[in-house]
Design an enzyme around this catalytic site. Structure first.
Site, mmCIF file in Angstrom:
data_model
loop_
_atom_site.group_PDB
_atom_site.id
_atom_site.type_symbol
_atom_site.label_atom_id
_atom_site.label_comp_id
_atom_site.label_asym_id
_atom_site.label_seq_id
_atom_site.Cartn_x
_atom_site.Cartn_y
_atom_site.Cartn_z
ATOM 1 N N LEU A 1 1.870 4.165 -3.891
ATOM 2 C CA LEU A 1 0.807 5.164 -3.794
ATOM 3 C C LEU A 1 1.219 6.441 -3.080
ATOM 4 O O LEU A 1 0.969 7.555 -3.549
ATOM 5 C CB LEU A 1 -0.407 4.561 -3.067
ATOM 6 C CG LEU A 1 -0.972 3.237 -3.592
ATOM 7 C CD1 LEU A 1 -2.146 2.817 -2.740
ATOM 8 C CD2 LEU A 1 -1.381 3.370 -5.049
ATOM 9 N N ASP A 2 1.829 6.300 -1.925
ATOM 10 C CA ASP A 2 2.014 7.439 -1.020
ATOM 11 C C ASP A 2 2.809 8.606 -1.610
ATOM 12 O O ASP A 2 2.473 9.770 -1.345
ATOM 13 C CB ASP A 2 2.666 6.976 0.281
ATOM 14 C CG ASP A 2 1.786 5.985 1.044
ATOM 15 O OD1 ASP A 2 0.596 5.899 0.715
ATOM 16 O OD2 ASP A 2 2.297 5.317 1.954
ATOM 17 N N HIS B 1 0.818 -1.214 0.000
ATOM 18 C CA HIS B 1 0.000 0.000 0.000
ATOM 19 C C HIS B 1 0.850 1.261 0.000
ATOM 20 O O HIS B 1 0.411 2.318 -0.473
ATOM 21 C CB HIS B 1 -0.925 0.020 1.227
ATOM 22 C CG HIS B 1 -1.738 1.276 1.318
ATOM 23 N ND1 HIS B 1 -2.752 1.556 0.428
ATOM 24 C CD2 HIS B 1 -1.659 2.338 2.141
ATOM 25 C CE1 HIS B 1 -3.281 2.725 0.727
ATOM 26 N NE2 HIS B 1 -2.632 3.228 1.765
ATOM 27 N N CYS B 2 2.074 1.203 0.492
ATOM 28 C CA CYS B 2 2.846 2.425 0.730
ATOM 29 C C CYS B 2 3.554 2.969 -0.502
ATOM 30 O O CYS B 2 3.225 4.029 -1.015
ATOM 31 C CB CYS B 2 3.848 2.190 1.849
ATOM 32 S SG CYS B 2 3.100 1.911 3.466
ATOM 33 N N ILE B 3 4.569 2.268 -0.981
ATOM 34 C CA ILE B 3 5.484 2.851 -1.964
ATOM 35 C C ILE B 3 4.818 3.138 -3.312
ATOM 36 O O ILE B 3 5.117 4.164 -3.925
ATOM 37 C CB ILE B 3 6.719 1.947 -2.143
ATOM 38 C CG1 ILE B 3 7.371 1.676 -0.793
ATOM 39 C CG2 ILE B 3 7.739 2.629 -3.041
ATOM 40 C CD1 ILE B 3 8.568 0.786 -0.867
#
Length: 444
Positions: free
Chosen positions: A282-283, A278-280
Site C-alpha cells: 500500500l504505502d 499493511h506496508c509494502i
C-alpha cells in the site's frame, strides 16, 4: 521562544522525565498495542483508545488478541492498572502525550484514504489542552502531519509550538520478529517545529533505546516511504526475474543463492506469490499520488506495483498448467492453499496474497480449501470474505487434494514428511525438496 512557551514545554518534559505524564495511544492494533505495553513497562500510565469495543474489553480482562504479543505481558500491564483501554475519546484530555496509530488504507483507485487520520484529528481537537504532545505514527505521504493534522488541531484555538506540540514518527513494527522489537528499533522523529521535536523526542527517548532526530515531519514521513519502496521495488525485480528465468528453465532461487555470495554491493530479495502486510502493498502508492500533485510521476514505483500485483495471477496460471499436466482440468480440481497469513508464523493476514490466490482459483472452477495453524477461521476483511476454516495440517489431509499450493512458509510447512503422500506441490517459497518417489514439485 517566549517565556510562556518555554514553561509549557519544560513542564511537559519534566512530566515525561518523572513518569508522571500519561500516554494515550489511539488504535490498538499491531502498532498501537506494542506501544501501550512499551510505555507501561517504562513506568508510564497509559490509556489505549479504540473504536472496537471487543479489543478494549479483551485488554481490560488482561487478554491479548494478537498471537505474537504474549498474553502475560498484556495481563501484567492491564491487571496492574497502570494501563487501561477505553472507547471513550473524551478521556483524551487526561493524556499528556497522544500517539496516533490508525490505518491508512488505499481507496478503490489506489488513492490515499486518510479518513481515519482526519477523524482522529477532529476527535483530539475537541479535547486538546495546553501542554499536550501529539504524534502521528501511521504511514502516509509527506505533508500529511502539517496539512491534515495541524489545521484540525489548531481549530481548537490552541497554537502548535506554543500551546501544544505535534510531530511525526513512523512505525517500524515487524510482527513476529524475535530480534528487533518496538524498544530496540531506532525511532525516527521529526517535529512540525523545534519545540514539537523536543517534546516528541523526549517522549520516545524515555521508553525506546534510540531516537533518530530529523529536521522536519516531512523528512520523517518520507523516510518511512523510502524504506517500503526500497523493498517493494527489489521484490518486484526478483518477481520479474522469476518469470523470465522460468521461461529459460533456470531456477531463480539457485540464481539468488549464487549471487548473494558476493560480499559487497548485493542484498538478496526473494520472489513470492504477491505482497502482503499493511506496508509494502500500500504505502508506495501514497508517494505516487502525492508526486502527481507536484507534476512529477513515480514511474518506477508504479511499475513495481504492476509486477507485484500480477504475481497471484501468475501463480494461479502455473498451478492450472501443473494440474493440466497431471491429466486433470482445473475445473473441479481440489486445491489446498497452505498459509493465509502474509508472513510465516504469525496470525496477521492483512493484504495477504493468499486471499487473491483462493479467489482466482475459485473463479476458474477449482474447489479450494486452506490450511493455516495460526488462522483457524478466515476473517472477513474490507475486500475478502472467504467463509472458510482451516483444515488439519497432516500428510493424510494433503493427500486428499489434486494440488497443494504453498503460499506462506510457516515453520510447520517446512516438514518434508508433510508432503510424502501429496500428488502435486506448487511451491512459491522454495521450501519443498523434489525427491525420488515424492510428489511432483513445481516452483511458481
Amino acid at each position: 521562544m517566549l517565556a510562556v512557551e518555554t514553561q509549557t514545554l519544560d513542564a511537559l518534559i519534566e512530566a515525561i522525565r518523572t513518569r508522571t505524564a500519561r500516554v494515550g495511544v489511539i488504535g490498538l492494533g499491531y502498532v498501537g498495542l506494542p506501544l501501550v505495553l512499551l510505555f507501561e513497562e517504562a513506568g508510564f500510565g497509559v490509556l489505549g483508545f479504540d473504536v472496537d469495543e471487543k479489543k478494549t474489553d479483551a485488554l481490560s480482562r488482561g487478554e491479548s488478541y494478537i498471537r505474537h504479543i504474549g498474553p502475560h505481558r498484556v495481563a501484567k500491564a492491564f491487571r496492574d492498572k497502570r494501563a487501561a483501554a477505553t472507547t471513550d475519546f473524551t478521556r483524551l484530555a487526561e493524556c499528556d502525550a497522544i500517539v496516533i496509530c490508525v490505518p491508512t488504507p488505499l481507496g478503490a483507485h489506489r488513492e490515499p484514504d486518510l479518513r481515519y487520520i482526519r477523524i482522529t484529528g477532529e476527535a483530539i481537537a475537541k479535547h486538546l489542552r495546553a501542554g499536550q504532545v501529539v504524534v502521528l505514527e501511521s504511514t502516509t505521504y509527506p505533508g500529511t502531519t502539517r496539512e491534515e493534522l495541524l489545521p484540525r488541531l489548531e481549530s481548537s484555538g490552541l497554537v502548535c509550538g506554543r500551546d501544544f506540540f505535534l510531530a511525526f514518527s513512523p512505525e517500524r513494527e515487524d510482527p513476529g520478529n524475535e530480534t528487533f522489537n518496538t524498544k530496540n528499533i531506532p525511532k525516527v522523529v521529526g517535529g512540525i517545529d523545534e519545540p514539537s521535536f523536543r517534546a516528541a523526542a523526549e517522549l520516545y527517548g524515555a521508553a525506546l533505546d534510540r531516537v533518530v532526530p530529523v529536521a522536519s515531519a516531512e523528512i520523517a514521513e518520507s523516510s518511512k516511504l523510502l524504506e517500503n519502496i526500497f523493498r517493494a521495488v527489489n521484490i518486484a525485480l526478483v518477481n520479474e526475474l522469476k518469470v523470465v528465468f522460468d521461461r529459460m528453465n533456470i531456477d531463480v532461487w539457485q540464481v539468488i543463492e549464487a549471487a548473494k555470495t558476493k560480499p559487497f554491493g548485493f542484498m538478496p530479495f526473494y520472489p513470492g506469490p504477491g505482497l502482503g502486510g499493511h506496508c509494502i502493498p500500500l504505502d508506495p502508492f501514497y508517494l505516487t499520488w502525492k508526486a502527481a500533485e507536484y507534476g512529477t510521476w513515480a514511474r518506477f514505483i508504479e511499475l513495481a506495483g504492476e509486477v507485484n500485483t500480477s504475481m497471484p495471477r501468475y501463480v494461479v496460471d502455473k498451478t492450472t498448467e501443473a494440474v493440466n499436466q497431471q491429466g486433470k482440468s482445473i475445473l473441479g480440481a481440489t486445491v489446498l492453499v497452505l498459509g493465509l497469513s502474509y508472513k510465516p508464523d504469525i496470525d496477521d493476514d492483512r493484504e495477504s496474497p493468499s486471499f487473491d490466490l483462493i479467489e482466482l482459483l475459485q473463479e476458474r472452477g477449482a474447489v479450494v480449501s486452506y490450511c493455516d495453524p495460526f488462522i483457524p477461521m478466515a476473517r472477513k476483511g474490507r475486500k475478502h470474505d472467504l467463509d472458510l476454516s482451516s483444515v488439519p495440517c497432516t500428510a493424510e489431509e494433503l493427500a486428499k487434494y489434486d494440488a497443494v499450493l504453498i503460499a506462506t512458509p510457516h515453520s510447520a510447512f517446512r516438514n518434508q514428511a508433510l508432503y510424502a503422500r501429496a500428488r502435486l506441490v506448487v511451491d512459491t517459497r522454495n521450501i519443498v525438496e523434489q525427491r525420488a518417489g515424492g510428489p511432483k514439485v513445481v516452483r511458481a
